[in-house]
Design an enzyme around this catalytic site. Structure first.
Site, mmCIF file in Angstrom:
data_model
loop_
_atom_site.group_PDB
_atom_site.id
_atom_site.type_symbol
_atom_site.label_atom_id
_atom_site.label_comp_id
_atom_site.label_asym_id
_atom_site.label_seq_id
_atom_site.Cartn_x
_atom_site.Cartn_y
_atom_site.Cartn_z
ATOM 1 N N SER A 85 6.764 -41.191 4.451
ATOM 2 C CA SER A 85 6.114 -40.703 5.984
ATOM 3 C C SER A 85 5.445 -39.496 6.250
ATOM 4 C CB SER A 85 7.760 -40.900 6.377
ATOM 5 O OG SER A 85 8.281 -40.050 6.404
ATOM 6 N N GLU A 113 0.959 -0.754 -0.116
ATOM 7 C CA GLU A 113 0.419 0.243 -0.089
ATOM 8 C C GLU A 113 0.446 1.166 -0.270
ATOM 9 O OE1 GLU A 113 -2.014 -2.886 2.309
ATOM 10 O OE2 GLU A 113 -0.004 -2.295 1.884
ATOM 11 N N CYS A 154 -0.274 0.049 7.766
ATOM 12 C CA CYS A 154 -0.366 0.641 6.441
ATOM 13 C C CYS A 154 -2.247 0.478 6.641
ATOM 14 C CB CYS A 154 -1.026 -0.456 5.436
ATOM 15 S SG CYS A 154 0.874 -0.883 5.019
ATOM 16 N N ALA A 213 10.573 -36.862 -9.171
ATOM 17 C CA ALA A 213 10.567 -37.426 -10.414
ATOM 18 C C ALA A 213 10.397 -38.933 -10.443
ATOM 19 C CB ALA A 213 11.937 -36.779 -10.981
#
Length: 356
Positions: A294, A52, A88, A158
């Site tokens: 796990s 902001e 802000c 993978a």
């Protein structure tokens, strides 16, 4: 008025700082006057000005008089507390912004609606919930960290076309292609920590750093119950900070911190608690198969990213088996296919999209 286009612009701005704002969220802001954007900003790095403020500071001198009649769009509720920077919400009050449109309420306990309360008390109109599920996905690490009191957990591996993660002799084999490997290094810059098990550290000697992409390095974590890993391994170099999770000592030695945890009960929950205490918003687990499984068995995962390569192994180490998984999306990376899954038991309402 349809606020969606401006909120989506906030998301795009916020994403520019991915990996640099932790433990803060990613936030973007857009200031609009009569359909014209007069200011834009995003939280660029932890400790620096929030979105902001950067948005307001970006307004040209000739447009500053328009601020009191403008609408501020922001991807996350303006903060209401003094942290590294002032609140802000108070800055928006001081600037007399007319209205504030917000995607998500901040889950952080020091904000959590207080920012909106400050704005409303000052007579500033607010509207929330615009594209909130998309916003929750973008800041899913932040939401998980504050709601679950643990890091957001990403599992990555993978596998071959027939479901093996490694050859039968457990020798190192690079299954994924160059494009996939570069993407993985990009991911590393976006997460707070990265983890492997003892056997993977010994067999592969991974560096666990982002060498193929520019950005911050994650905290490296390895399990070494009895402190048997040789210090010649890459994990002990000075390229990034490292936690050696063990059963014997708590100590700090340069870039290496020895973290003592009980290995025989609740190891993973206690490790996640330590990471939460260290303000680590996310953890990406890269192997091996036993460690990945796990996390799955314990139900401690939020997202899984699985590369499938066009390689068939005659035999091998089976890939982990996900449970409670919902397919989010998939995409091709040259010869590889990336599948992304989310845990159906998540407690925050996000909407997975292609922007990882």
């Amino acid at each position: 008025m349809d606020h969606t286009q401006y909120i989506k612009r906030c998301f795009s701005l916020a994403e520019l700082a991915k990996g640099y704002t932790t433990p803060n969220p990613m936030v973007g802001a857009v200031l609009v006057h009569d359909g014209r954007i007069i200011g834009e900003g995003w939280h660029k790095q932890y400790g620096q000005a929030h979105a902001e403020v950067n948005c307001l500071e970006s307004v040209a001198n000739e447009d500053k008089a328009l601020i009191p009649g403008s609408t501020m769009y922001v991807s996350l509720e303006p903060c209401a507390h003094h942290g590294k920077t002032p609140p802000c919400a108070l800055r928006l009050v001081a600037e007399k912004v007319k209205k504030v449109v917000i995607a998500n309420i901040d889950p952080f306990e020091k904000v959590g609606g207080r920012g909106i309360e400050i704005l409303n008390d000052a007579g500033i109109e607010t509207e929330t919930g615009v594209s909130d599920k998309e916003g929750a996905w973008m800041n899913r690490r932040f939401f998980c960290f504050h709601r679950e009191k643990r890091p957001y957990i990403i599992l990555k591996w993978a596998q071959s076309a027939n479901g093996y993660i490694a050859p039968a002799d457990k020798s190192r084999l690079q299954l994924s292609n160059t494009h996939s490997r570069q993407l993985v290094h990009k991911w590393r810059t976006e997460e707070s920590a990265i983890m492997v098990g003892h056997a993977t550290a010994l067999a592969d000697d991974p560096q666990l750093t982002a060498r193929l992409w520019q950005g911050p390095q994650p905290l490296r974590i390895v399990l070494d119950k009895d402190l048997k890993l040789p210090h010649s391994l890459a994990l002990f170099n000075t390229e990034a900070d490292t936690w050696i999770v063990n059963h014997h000592k708590e100590a700090a030695e340069g870039h290496v911190q020895y973290v003592k945890l009980p290995f025989y009960e609740n190891l993973l929950p206690q490790l996640l608690t330590r990471l939460h205490e260290a303000n680590r918003l996310s953890l990406i687990v890269e192997g091996g198969a036993a460690l990945l499984q796990s996390f799955i068995t314990a139900g401690l995962w939020d997202e899984a990213r699985i590369f499938t390569a066009p390689v068939v192994l005659p035999d091998g180490l089976p890939a982990p088996q996900l449970t409670n998984a919902a397919a989010a999306f998939s995409t091709e990376l040259d010869t590889d296919r990336l599948h992304v899954y989310t845990n159906i038991h998540t407690h925050y309402p996000y909407e997975p999209c292609m922007a990882l």
